[in-house]
Design a protein around this motif. Structure first.
Motif, PDB file in Angstrom:
ATOM      1  N   VAL A 184       3.350  -0.623   5.841  1.00  0.00           N
ATOM      2  CA  VAL A 184       2.245   0.442   5.560  1.00  0.00           C
ATOM      3  C   VAL A 184       2.752   1.036   4.290  1.00  0.00           C
ATOM      4  N   ALA A 185       3.914   1.400   4.004  1.00  0.00           N
ATOM      5  CA  ALA A 185       4.474   2.161   2.942  1.00  0.00           C
ATOM      6  C   ALA A 185       4.475   1.351   1.816  1.00  0.00           C
ATOM      7  N   SER A 186       4.463  -0.128   2.068  1.00  0.00           N
ATOM      8  CA  SER A 186       4.332  -0.880   0.888  1.00  0.00           C
ATOM      9  C   SER A 186       2.940  -1.168   0.676  1.00  0.00           C
ATOM     10  N   ASP A 187       1.875  -1.071   1.562  1.00  0.00           N
ATOM     11  CA  ASP A 187       0.665  -1.096   1.177  1.00  0.00           C
ATOM     12  C   ASP A 187      -0.226  -0.768   2.165  1.00  0.00           C
ATOM     13  N   VAL A 210      -2.792  -3.463   5.885  1.00  0.00           N
ATOM     14  CA  VAL A 210      -2.444  -3.526   7.259  1.00  0.00           C
ATOM     15  C   VAL A 210      -2.969  -4.755   7.993  1.00  0.00           C
ATOM     16  N   ALA A 211      -3.891  -5.519   7.163  1.00  0.00           N
ATOM     17  CA  ALA A 211      -4.248  -6.811   7.814  1.00  0.00           C
ATOM     18  C   ALA A 211      -3.257  -7.717   7.598  1.00  0.00           C
ATOM     19  N   ARG A 212      -2.172  -7.663   6.397  1.00  0.00           N
ATOM     20  CA  ARG A 212      -1.177  -8.429   6.557  1.00  0.00           C
ATOM     21  C   ARG A 212      -0.154  -8.114   7.581  1.00  0.00           C
ATOM     22  N   LEU A 213      -0.048  -6.981   7.923  1.00  0.00           N
ATOM     23  CA  LEU A 213       0.812  -6.633   8.936  1.00  0.00           C
ATOM     24  C   LEU A 213       0.326  -7.261  10.347  1.00  0.00           C
ATOM     25  N   LEU A 234       9.151   1.875  -3.090  1.00  0.00           N
ATOM     26  CA  LEU A 234       7.676   1.668  -2.433  1.00  0.00           C
ATOM     27  C   LEU A 234       6.623   2.614  -2.896  1.00  0.00           C
ATOM     28  N   PRO A 235       5.402   2.293  -2.886  1.00  0.00           N
ATOM     29  CA  PRO A 235       4.328   2.848  -3.092  1.00  0.00           C
ATOM     30  C   PRO A 235       4.072   4.607  -2.541  1.00  0.00           C
ATOM     31  N   VAL A 236       4.449   4.369  -1.386  1.00  0.00           N
ATOM     32  CA  VAL A 236       4.628   5.520  -0.460  1.00  0.00           C
ATOM     33  C   VAL A 236       5.974   5.953   0.147  1.00  0.00           C
ATOM     34  N   ARG A 237       6.420   7.096   0.131  1.00  0.00           N
ATOM     35  CA  ARG A 237       7.915   7.459   0.534  1.00  0.00           C
ATOM     36  C   ARG A 237       7.951   6.940   1.772  1.00  0.00           C
TER      37      ARG A 237
END
Length: 312
Positions: A78-81, A87-90, A143-146
């Motif tokens: 989720v931090a990656s996207d 989340v669908a990829r997860l 990553l986009p999110v810390r």
């Protein structure tokens, strides 16, 4: 605590939030820093995927993601996207978990590996491959999110927070379940599952300045502990007390102004005496756990009028 509605107020800022702190001192509304805290729990971590789907649909995007064990895997994704597509990829990763052979092999093959490795029933090669396919060669600091994840360091006998370096190495270290997967070497040190030292790292989120925390958990803390009646329950209950301690202490010591939301699984959490929770190779209930947790979490978020301004 009313059900899973635990809202406690407080404000704590670290050095990276000096500007927000200045705003607060000047009487302005401080910046809301949202953290997703994802706990451990093996295959029960499928519930966290449903919770992430609910958060994404409500456009709640994190500023900070912290993960332990299986929560490190879900958290890194989720931090990656953090979008609905991410989340669908997860979800796809989870539905392909069984076919990937992460915990595959016949009894003979597992015993052969155990005899060779001496420390685990399974190699982590299949899990590494699956993570590399999902997270690629990203570094934590890019990553986009810390993102941070925790593991237990063997040499220091303490917790270690991965704040930089290859994502896959850090996540493998955080999810190295003792006995099932081998210790992971990163640099000159070796690491085991982060759940040993901090199963649901709420305190870390507070220390990093989070003012709104969403706790994504696998359902164990929803079940009250009872006095064990069978031999195996003694060990399970003792482990649960140790597992829950850091979370309980963190919740009791929350500073004023911090808002914490423990998202519900929808009743999918196992009772400590239920041995089915240890069938770690059985992924037949993955879909049902996701759906149940998503439904319950959406209901919770809407009930408390929690939403964000992130992209749909």
């Amino acid at each position: 605590m009313r059900g899973h509605d635990h809202k406690v107020s407080a404000r704590m800022w670290n050095d990276s939030r000096v500007e927000s702190n200045a705003d607060a001192l000047n009487g302005q509304e401080p910046e809301v820093i949202t953290a997703f805290v994802l706990g451990g729990g093996g295959k029960l971590g499928t519930a966290e995927v449903g919770m992430l789907e609910a958060l994404a649909e409500q456009r709640i995007i994190p500023d900070l993601v912290l993960g332990t064990s299986i929560g490190a895997i879900n958290g890194a994704a989720v931090a990656s996207d953090p979008s609905i597509e991410g989340v669908a990829r997860l979800r796809t990763l989870w539905t392909s978990m069984e076919a990937s052979g992460v915990f595959g092999g016949t009894i003979v093959e597992r015993l052969r590996h155990m005899a060779s490795a001496r420390t685990s029933l399974h190699s982590n090669k299949a899990l590494r491959t699956l993570l590399e396919q999902t997270l690629h060669e990203q570094r934590i600091e890019q990553l986009p999110v810390r993102f941070e994840c925790v593991a237990a360091c063997i040499e220091t006998a303490g917790e270690h927070w991965f704040t930089s370096g290859p994502v896959v190495d850090a996540v493998l270290a955080s999810s190295a379940v003792p006995g099932l997967l081998p210790p992971v070497q990163v640099g000159d040190r070796h690491y085991l599952d982060g759940g040993i030292v901090d199963s649901i790292p709420v305190q870390r989120a507070v220390e990093l300045g989070a003012s709104r925390i969403f706790v994504l958990q696998v359902g164990r803390i929803e079940q009250p502990l009872t006095v064990p009646k069978r031999p195996h329950e003694v060990a399970v209950v003792a482990f649960e007390i140790a597992r829950r301690r850091s979370f309980t202490v963190a919740m009791e010591k929350l500073p004023e102004g911090v808002e914490v939301h423990v998202l519900p699984t929808g009743g999918t959490g196992p009772r400590p005496s239920d041995l089915r929770q240890f069938r770690y190779r059985d992924f037949s209930d993955v879909h049902d756990r996701m759906v149940s947790a998503k439904s319950a979490s959406l209901q919770y978020l809407k009930l408390h009028e929690l939403s964000g301004e992130g992209p749909r």
